[in-house]
Scaffold this active site. Structure first.
Site, PDB file in Angstrom:
ATOM      1  NE  ARG A 149       5.500 -15.572  35.204  1.00  0.00           N
ATOM      2  CZ  ARG A 149       5.232 -14.380  35.640  1.00  0.00           C
ATOM      3  NH1 ARG A 149       5.534 -13.619  34.669  1.00  0.00           N
ATOM      4  NH2 ARG A 149       4.839 -13.847  36.815  1.00  0.00           N
ATOM      5  NE  ARG A 193      21.672 -37.385  41.524  1.00  0.00           N
ATOM      6  CZ  ARG A 193      22.737 -37.959  40.597  1.00  0.00           C
ATOM      7  NH1 ARG A 193      22.460 -38.760  40.174  1.00  0.00           N
ATOM      8  NH2 ARG A 193      24.047 -37.500  41.023  1.00  0.00           N
ATOM      9  CE  LYS A 231       7.572 -13.572  39.525  1.00  0.00           C
ATOM     10  NZ  LYS A 231       8.633 -12.566  39.651  1.00  0.00           N
ATOM     11  CD  GLU A 268      13.204  -8.408  32.939  1.00  0.00           C
ATOM     12  OE1 GLU A 268      11.929  -8.620  33.015  1.00  0.00           O
ATOM     13  OE2 GLU A 268      13.956  -9.412  33.042  1.00  0.00           O
TER      14      GLU A 268
HETATM   15  N1  PMP Z   1      10.575  -8.943  35.150  1.00  0.00           N
HETATM   16  C1  PMP Z   1      10.953  -9.431  36.371  1.00  0.00           C
HETATM   17  C2  PMP Z   1      12.431  -9.531  36.503  1.00  0.00           C
HETATM   18  C3  PMP Z   1      10.103  -9.487  37.249  1.00  0.00           C
HETATM   19  O1  PMP Z   1      10.419 -10.093  38.612  1.00  0.00           O
HETATM   20  C4  PMP Z   1       8.649  -9.336  37.134  1.00  0.00           C
HETATM   21  C5  PMP Z   1       7.656  -9.742  38.466  1.00  0.00           C
HETATM   22  N2  PMP Z   1       7.903  -8.703  39.497  1.00  0.00           N
HETATM   23  C6  PMP Z   1       8.177  -8.820  35.947  1.00  0.00           C
HETATM   24  C7  PMP Z   1       9.202  -8.777  34.912  1.00  0.00           C
HETATM   25  C8  PMP Z   1       6.962  -8.568  35.730  1.00  0.00           C
HETATM   26  O2  PMP Z   1       6.020  -9.777  35.738  1.00  0.00           O
HETATM   27  P1  PMP Z   1       4.632  -9.906  36.008  1.00  0.00           P
HETATM   28  O3  PMP Z   1       3.894  -8.784  35.163  1.00  0.00           O
HETATM   29  O4  PMP Z   1       4.220 -11.215  35.700  1.00  0.00           O
HETATM   30  O5  PMP Z   1       4.383  -9.505  37.361  1.00  0.00           O
END
Ligand code: PMP
Length: 292
Positions: free
Chosen positions: A52, A105, A151, A184
């Site tokens: 990832r 850059r 991320k 989320e």
């Molecule tokens: N959503 C967000 C915005 C996150 O920052 C994270 C990680 N803390 C997750 C979901 C969960 O991802 P993971 O299970 O890969 O830690």
């Protein structure tokens, strides 16, 4: 014992681990990160996190100056030097040191930082009792603005949401997208259970594709639970039998109240417990071995 922190191939004590104020990771949040866990001397889902990380890097055209295998080795070596059998890893790759303009850059080489430390996101009793969450006004960015699939070090969106959670006196937050669909939590994915059917939000609504989320999906298949990726509204949350959040840091945390509505009977439900117990087994029995 002080933490030992990796920066660009060198190891430093916590006090000496510093990067330049000209690093675009600091100046612009121009960079990416990962958060991993160490259980029982093994790094959980190390390869998936590194995959990832490289996907995030590719998406933002950030050149990571080492191979995938060297990245794995750097993680293993940093954990080994810290001697921590249970803990947390925070990996950052920034655009690197440049001038004060936004143009990437000017940054000739990415900066890689690997921090190994302890983590406790919620007090232990909340894993038993569940958390009270609120929907926040801060929307998750649209997938064509700043996709949550990357991320990135730009977590101000999540921080603003967390501030709302704190102001509301709640323990967690749910973020919607601009169409009003549930995306989320502020740093966790969400699962909703109704009549034995498990639903999680699809990637297209604008979420990070969590490694824990994917682990839960694998576990659901193993347990024979039907699981769907479906766009959810707040109503779907209010009338759910069970809800839980997932994340590497938070692991699996039951949600027992959403915007004042009690979820199910207000206690973590049986399917949530099955996942909590199953996840504990998975994390303690799999992973990338560090010490042997
Ligand atoms: N959503 C967000 C915005 C996150 O920052 C994270 C990680 N803390 C997750 C979901 C969960 O991802 P993971 O299970 O890969 O830690």
């Amino acid at each position: 014992m002080s933490n030992i922190i990796y920066i660009d191939g060198q190891f430093y004590s916590k006090e000496d681990a510093k990067i330049s104020v000209y690093d675009h990771g600091l100046l612009y949040g121009d960079g990416i990160f990962e958060g991993l866990r160490i259980y029982n001397g093994r790094i959980f889902k190390l390869e998936e996190h590194i995959d990832r990380l490289y996907d995030s890097a590719k998406s933002i055209m950030l050149n990571i100056p080492m191979t995938w295998q060297e990245m794995i080795d750097a993680h293993v070596e940093t954990v080994r030097r810290n001697g921590l059998r249970d803990g947390y890893i925070r990996t950052l790759v920034t655009r690197g040191v440049g001038n004060l303009g936004i143009d990437p850059r000017s940054c000739s080489k990415a900066t890689l930082v690997i921090i190994v430390d302890k983590i406790a996101l919620y007090p232990a009793e909340l894993y038993e009792k569940g958390i009270n969450v609120v929907t926040v006004a801060t929307r998750r960015p649209a997938v064509d603005a700043l996709t949550p699939r990357v991320k990135s070090l730009n977590y101000l969106n999540n921080v603003m949401a967390k501030i709302e959670v704190n102001l509301a006196g709640a323990q967690g937050g749910i973020m919607l997208n601009h169409d009003g669909y549930v995306t989320e939590g502020t740093a966790d994915n969400i699962f909703v259970i109704k009549n034995g059917k498990i639903v999680t939000t699809p990637k297209y609504v604008g979420i990070l594709e969590g490694i824990t989320r994917n682990t839960i999906m694998d576990m659901a298949a193993e347990y024979g639970h039907p699981l769907l990726e479906e766009a959810l509204t707040r109503h779907d949350l209010f009338v759910a039998d069970e809800i839980f959040f997932t994340g590497s840091g938070a692991e699996i945390i039951p949600v027992v109240k959403v915007d004042g509505r009690e979820i199910g009977n207000g206690k973590p439900g049986p399917i949530t417990w099955q996942f909590i117990n199953g996840y504990r087994q998975v994390v303690n029995s799999t992973g990338y071995s560090v010490f042997e």
